[in-house]
Motif scaffolding. Sequence first.
Motif: not given
Length: 276
Positions: A59, A92, A97, A136
Amino acid sequence: MSNDRNEFSWVGSQEHFIDDPDILMLNHMVVGRYGGHSKAGQSKNEDGCLVWFDEKDDWEFTIILDAHHTAESAELIVTEFNQRRSQITKLLSLNATHQSFKRLEENILILFQSSDFRSACSKVQGETSCLIVARKDKYVGWFSVGDCVLYLFHKELAALDQYQLNQRHFYQWIGKVNTFEGDVPCYSVGIHELRKGENRILVTTDGLIECPNEPYSNPLKLYNSFKNSNDDQSVVRSIFDELRDHNVKDNTTIISWNINSVKEAAMPSKSHNQSP
């Protein structure tokens, strides 16, 4: 200013780069800062930026800021996010996700709507546009207040003349004048799927597109500049050289990086006989 291996932050009040652009590589990410041309009347830099990334958890997180009157509002946001770095990076790094993006948006709103933050905003001179961008896996998401710009360059999107992801919104700021003090806060958010292959993400303050004679008002020129070069630093330097040649006064900050996505992206069904 921090400049560790995977984190960086800066505000123009620390170093202004007027007449003397600075281009910095942070691993795979390029950060360009140009304070504008003194001959055009520029005497200060009120931009700011923040960059974090984690290659292991796949990310990047960036903030780009375009303040006016003073850089105090940009300083405030950079400070607040740096204080929350551990909390945000944990979000993150979540395996899911979709949860990373959902909880990141929630946490940004909690911060910007908090009484402590709004009280701090009321004490600064000036206000800032603020564009927060996170990538990400094969997705890029944004939280935007104001008129900074997010581009996504990919050959499939370029074939359909799509380059810009967010909509610029004028009369939105965070600071002395603060959208989060309104009855209904005004901001925009979005998430976009990266296409398979090379994806160029670029975020910038508006000095780039509001330069005299508007050399970069058409994003196709930016797209081609990166497509035709493998040296990101040289591309950003050539952009700043052209801005200087056009006697730009406004500050310009650019953050850009390339993501090669190996995952398939959405395509129209085979029965669909029109273009995507």
